[in-house]
Design an enzyme around this catalytic site. Sequence first.
Site, PDB file in Angstrom:
ATOM      1  N   TYR A 149      -7.586  22.722  26.192  1.00 28.24           N
ATOM      2  CA  TYR A 149      -7.585  23.749  27.235  1.00 28.24           C
ATOM      3  C   TYR A 149      -7.511  23.029  28.575  1.00 28.24           C
ATOM      4  CZ  TYR A 149      -9.308  27.527  30.298  1.00 28.24           C
ATOM      5  OH  TYR A 149      -9.446  28.454  31.300  1.00 28.24           O
ATOM      6  N   ASP A 244      -6.457  14.856  31.181  1.00 36.10           N
ATOM      7  CA  ASP A 244      -7.317  15.921  31.700  1.00 36.10           C
ATOM      8  C   ASP A 244      -8.765  15.519  31.407  1.00 36.10           C
ATOM      9  OD1 ASP A 244      -7.487  19.559  31.407  1.00 36.10           O
ATOM     10  OD2 ASP A 244      -8.873  18.069  32.227  1.00 36.10           O
ATOM     11  N   LYS A 272     -15.885  19.639  37.267  1.00 39.07           N
ATOM     12  CA  LYS A 272     -17.246  19.674  36.715  1.00 39.07           C
ATOM     13  C   LYS A 272     -18.176  18.636  37.356  1.00 39.07           C
ATOM     14  CE  LYS A 272     -15.474  21.639  32.404  1.00 39.07           C
ATOM     15  NZ  LYS A 272     -15.995  22.969  32.126  1.00 39.07           N
TER      16      LYS A 272
END
Length: 431
Positions: A149, A244, A272
């Site tokens: 994702y 990623d 994050k």
Amino acid sequence: MQDVLTNTKKSKELYKRACELIPGGVNSPVRSFKAVESEPLFITKAKGSYIWDADQNKYIDYVCSWGPLIHGHAHPEATEAIENALAKGISYGASHENEIELAEIIIKHMPSIERIRLVNSGTEAVMTALRLARAFTKRNKIIKFSGCYHGHSDSVLSNSGSGIATLGLPSCAGVTKNTASETITLPFNNFHNVEMTISKFPKEVAAVIVEPVVGNSGVIPPEANFLKSLRELTKKHNCLLIFDEVITGFRLALGGAQNIYKIIPDLTILGKIIGGGMPIGAVGGKKEIMELLAPLGPVYQAGTLSGNPISVACGIATLNMLNEETYTYLESISSLLCESIKEINEETNNKVQINRVGSMFTIFFTGTRVYDYASSKKSNTKIFTKFFQNMLQNGIYLAPSQFEANFISTSHKEEDIKKTLAVYKQVISAV
Ligand code: KE4
């Protein structure tokens, strides 16, 4: 233990009200608890390894806001940094010194990054990276991996993990056939497939984007040489390798998975942890690629709140607290939990796999090894649902999806692990 799911009256009231105003009552689908046949809890307070819901039930939290809170909730050094920044204003919409400091810290630990642009989310960072890759290579196709994702921008929503997998969405409505046709989705950990595909589209693939350690199918580590082979293949075909590292960046090491697996990607996505729980994202990489970005080059990208002083201050405090001891501690506390769970599984002879890399882990309810999305989807989500609900009822808050990672922070102590294991032992034999 108190049956928290029945004693969630206030959360249920709040959920009812939220559903009148917000689609599904949530501002992000994975929080809906839909996949675990429950209604979402409304959290009122969080500190260290604990969160409390609107009915004052207390939980040991293994979601940690989906990864950013590597030091646990409301760490005093993070909250103090926010308070100090707040005293100087909320948003300037102009440059400020701390943007340079955060960039310096990240680049010091991730030498593959020569230039970095801060944005407001991982999604924005991925969107920008793909635009850069297409502009730099003058090619259109993107290769991604099923179960990975990369946020919710159109080019990366096919066969995705996280919420798409959690809700069992075949693909995403509203993404045009044209856009979808430029994205090729392949199985993770299957290098031969990538090699065949790239040779089928010579000079058409702009980039391969990958979660170097997958978090969004549940945790799936790369098999030996998979990442190295991707690096060699993309170099050979003059397409970019994009890591990623929104989850793995500063989660697995001071730097990211690229430091552990010794791979130099062309572009890296972060989020994050670099914001410590405040809204943030970043795209960084080779100077010749990054300097295509406006105002230097023809690739436009912008953001009202990019580099927001509060997010940046929290990010600097969060990264400055990280050192080698952090990861030594996280490895020991995470292995204590996961190795003990494995022992309980052997004793109770149940069909459960546990994948862990550092302080991110997933408990899969399947008898077979989980090495890609197809194998993770063999998990029995019905049993997972009962497991999740029972753990929650006993004060253990896991990710409300079989296809997500759980996280451990430096604020998780041995007593938290011991309590979690006691509950796990009781619950696993019941489900
Ligand atoms: P955001 O746009 O949510 O900041 O980042 C998107 C993203 C990009 N790349 C990876 C590897 C990610 O894991 C994410 C976001 N992760 C999900 C949970 N796995 C965020 C939780 C949510 O969607 O609410």
